[in-house]
Motif scaffolding. Structure first.
Motif, short mmCIF file in Angstrom:
data_model
loop_
_atom_site.label_atom_id
_atom_site.label_comp_id
_atom_site.label_asym_id
_atom_site.label_seq_id
_atom_site.Cartn_x
_atom_site.Cartn_y
_atom_site.Cartn_z
N LYS A 198 0.82 -1.21 0.00
CA LYS A 198 0.00 0.00 0.00
C LYS A 198 0.85 1.25 0.00
O LYS A 198 0.56 2.22 -0.72
CB LYS A 198 -0.93 0.00 1.21
N ALA A 199 1.93 1.24 0.78
CA ALA A 199 2.81 2.40 0.84
C ALA A 199 3.42 2.69 -0.53
O ALA A 199 3.49 3.85 -0.96
CB ALA A 199 3.91 2.17 1.88
N CYS A 200 3.86 1.64 -1.19
CA CYS A 200 4.45 1.82 -2.53
C CYS A 200 3.41 2.35 -3.52
O CYS A 200 3.72 3.22 -4.34
CB CYS A 200 5.02 0.49 -3.03
N GLU A 201 2.18 1.84 -3.42
CA GLU A 201 1.11 2.30 -4.31
C GLU A 201 0.81 3.77 -4.09
O GLU A 201 0.57 4.52 -5.05
CB GLU A 201 -0.15 1.46 -4.09
N MET A 220 1.10 9.96 6.42
CA MET A 220 2.55 10.13 6.37
C MET A 220 3.00 10.49 4.95
O MET A 220 3.82 11.40 4.74
CB MET A 220 3.23 8.84 6.84
N MET A 221 2.44 9.77 3.97
CA MET A 221 2.82 10.03 2.57
C MET A 221 2.30 11.37 2.07
O MET A 221 2.99 12.09 1.33
CB MET A 221 2.32 8.89 1.68
N GLU A 222 1.10 11.73 2.48
CA GLU A 222 0.54 13.03 2.09
C GLU A 222 1.43 14.17 2.60
O GLU A 222 1.71 15.13 1.89
CB GLU A 222 -0.88 13.18 2.63
N LEU A 223 1.87 14.04 3.85
CA LEU A 223 2.75 15.05 4.42
C LEU A 223 4.08 15.09 3.67
O LEU A 223 4.60 16.17 3.35
CB LEU A 223 3.00 14.77 5.90
N LEU A 224 4.63 13.92 3.40
CA LEU A 224 5.91 13.83 2.69
C LEU A 224 5.84 14.59 1.37
O LEU A 224 6.71 15.43 1.07
CB LEU A 224 6.26 12.36 2.45
N PHE A 225 4.80 14.33 0.58
CA PHE A 225 4.72 14.95 -0.75
C PHE A 225 4.39 16.43 -0.67
O PHE A 225 4.84 17.21 -1.51
CB PHE A 225 3.72 14.18 -1.62
N LYS A 251 1.06 6.79 -6.76
CA LYS A 251 -0.14 7.59 -7.03
C LYS A 251 0.11 9.08 -6.84
O LYS A 251 -0.43 9.91 -7.57
CB LYS A 251 -1.28 7.13 -6.11
N LEU A 252 0.93 9.42 -5.86
CA LEU A 252 1.23 10.82 -5.58
C LEU A 252 2.31 11.39 -6.49
O LEU A 252 2.68 12.57 -6.37
CB LEU A 252 1.63 10.99 -4.11
N GLY A 253 2.84 10.56 -7.38
CA GLY A 253 3.79 11.06 -8.36
C GLY A 253 5.24 10.79 -8.05
O GLY A 253 6.14 11.45 -8.59
N GLY A 254 5.50 9.82 -7.18
CA GLY A 254 6.87 9.49 -6.84
C GLY A 254 7.26 8.11 -7.31
O GLY A 254 6.49 7.41 -7.98
N SER A 255 8.46 7.72 -6.96
CA SER A 255 8.97 6.39 -7.28
C SER A 255 9.41 5.73 -5.98
O SER A 255 10.18 6.33 -5.21
CB SER A 255 10.15 6.49 -8.25
N ALA A 256 8.92 4.52 -5.71
CA ALA A 256 9.20 3.85 -4.43
C ALA A 256 10.37 2.88 -4.55
O ALA A 256 10.50 2.16 -5.54
CB ALA A 256 7.96 3.10 -3.95
N VAL A 257 11.21 2.87 -3.52
CA VAL A 257 12.30 1.91 -3.40
C VAL A 257 12.05 1.13 -2.11
O VAL A 257 12.07 1.71 -1.02
CB VAL A 257 13.67 2.60 -3.36
N LEU A 258 11.82 -0.17 -2.22
CA LEU A 258 11.52 -0.99 -1.05
C LEU A 258 12.79 -1.65 -0.52
O LEU A 258 13.50 -2.35 -1.25
CB LEU A 258 10.49 -2.07 -1.41
N ALA A 259 13.08 -1.39 0.76
CA ALA A 259 14.22 -2.02 1.43
C ALA A 259 13.81 -2.30 2.87
O ALA A 259 14.09 -1.50 3.78
CB ALA A 259 15.44 -1.11 1.38
N PRO A 260 13.12 -3.41 3.13
CA PRO A 260 12.60 -3.70 4.47
C PRO A 260 13.71 -3.81 5.51
O PRO A 260 14.69 -4.55 5.31
CB PRO A 260 11.89 -5.05 4.29
#
Length: 259
Positions: A17-20, A243-248, A24-33
């Motif tokens: 969901k976080a990556c999606e 969190m993502m809304e604030l980030l963007f 959606k907000l116009g970024g590119s996600a890099v997953l590194a758990p």
């Protein structure tokens, strides 16, 4: 304006969901758990299930607890006959989808927030079950016990050191090479494990403070970032979407874009 590259450090099975949202907000996600979660059928969980009829309340602190119970005890949720409290709307929504009514959810999605709600409602002398990870903070059980409640803890899953350290090492390399614009942390362990893998914590903390936008999901995780001297922000509501809304918003403001 270039697309911000956002690092996601939460467990892989909870990062979709976080990556999606990032995409959606116009970024590119890099997953590194920096944290892995493993459901476990412990003796304490068996004991909780066997004594479920004695519970006045059960508290679900994360979706992983629900996943574990569904895996090992598929009929558990549908046979619940006690009050249900949750921390966070994602956990509450998952229960509702499975037909479980949520009786109490604090506005402040933290253990402290839930204890405050129990205090306000004067919920005392109750038997309360809390299935969770053994590495969780003791704030919730101790807070409920101070209200003269009997708390039954059960380990429903383990919080593990990341099984794929190389992906985290690669993320650190990208941070050092200015290839990452922002990073998010969703629990204290995601922060601690991240710095355990780092070979130079002071240097990494400086990069996270000065070269990246570092975002915590809430104040509990933020306190751990403070321990590592990392500058950060976090939203008023402690959820991944907020969190993502604030980030963007902060990203766009700092890069001169007005929406």
């Amino acid at each position: 304006m270039k697309k911000p590259i956002v690092a996601i450090t939460r467990p892989a099975d909870r990062a979709k969901k976080a990556c999606e949202i990032v995409e959606k907000l116009g970024g590119s996600a890099v997953l590194a758990p920096t944290l892995d979660l493993k459901p476990v059928n412990t003796d304490s969980l068996k004991n909780l299930v066997e004594n479920v009829d004695s519970l006045d309340w059960i508290v679900f602190t994360s979706p992983t607890t629900i996943d574990s119970l569904n895996l090992f005890y598929p009929d558990f949720l549908e046979n619940l006959n006690c009050n249900v409290a949750v921390i966070g709307n994602k956990t509450g929504s998952l229960l509702k989808k499975q037909g479980v009514n949520v009786d109490l959810m604090p506005d402040d999605f933290t253990a402290e927030g839930l204890v405050e709600e129990f205090t306000k409602l004067d919920i005392k002398n109750q038997t309360i079950g809390i299935p969770r990870t053994a590495s969780a903070r003791d704030t919730l059980p101790k807070g409920l016990e101070k209200l003269d409640n009997k708390v039954i803890l059960a380990e429903a899953y383990k919080s593990l050191f990341p099984m794929d350290e190389k992906s985290v090492e690669e993320l650190i390399r990208k941070i050092e090479n200015s290839e990452i614009d922002a990073i998010t942390f969703t629990s204290p362990l995601t922060v601690h494990n991240f710095f355990k893998i780092s070979k130079d914590n002071e240097k990494l903390a400086e990069l996270l403070s000065n070269n990246l936008l570092t975002v915590s999901i809430g104040p509990i995780t933020a306190k751990v970032l403070d321990e590592y001297n990392v500058e950060h922000i976090y939203p008023d509501t402690y959820t991944v979407p907020d969190m993502m809304e604030l980030l963007f918003k902060v990203w766009r403001d700092s890069n001169g874009r007005q929406d």
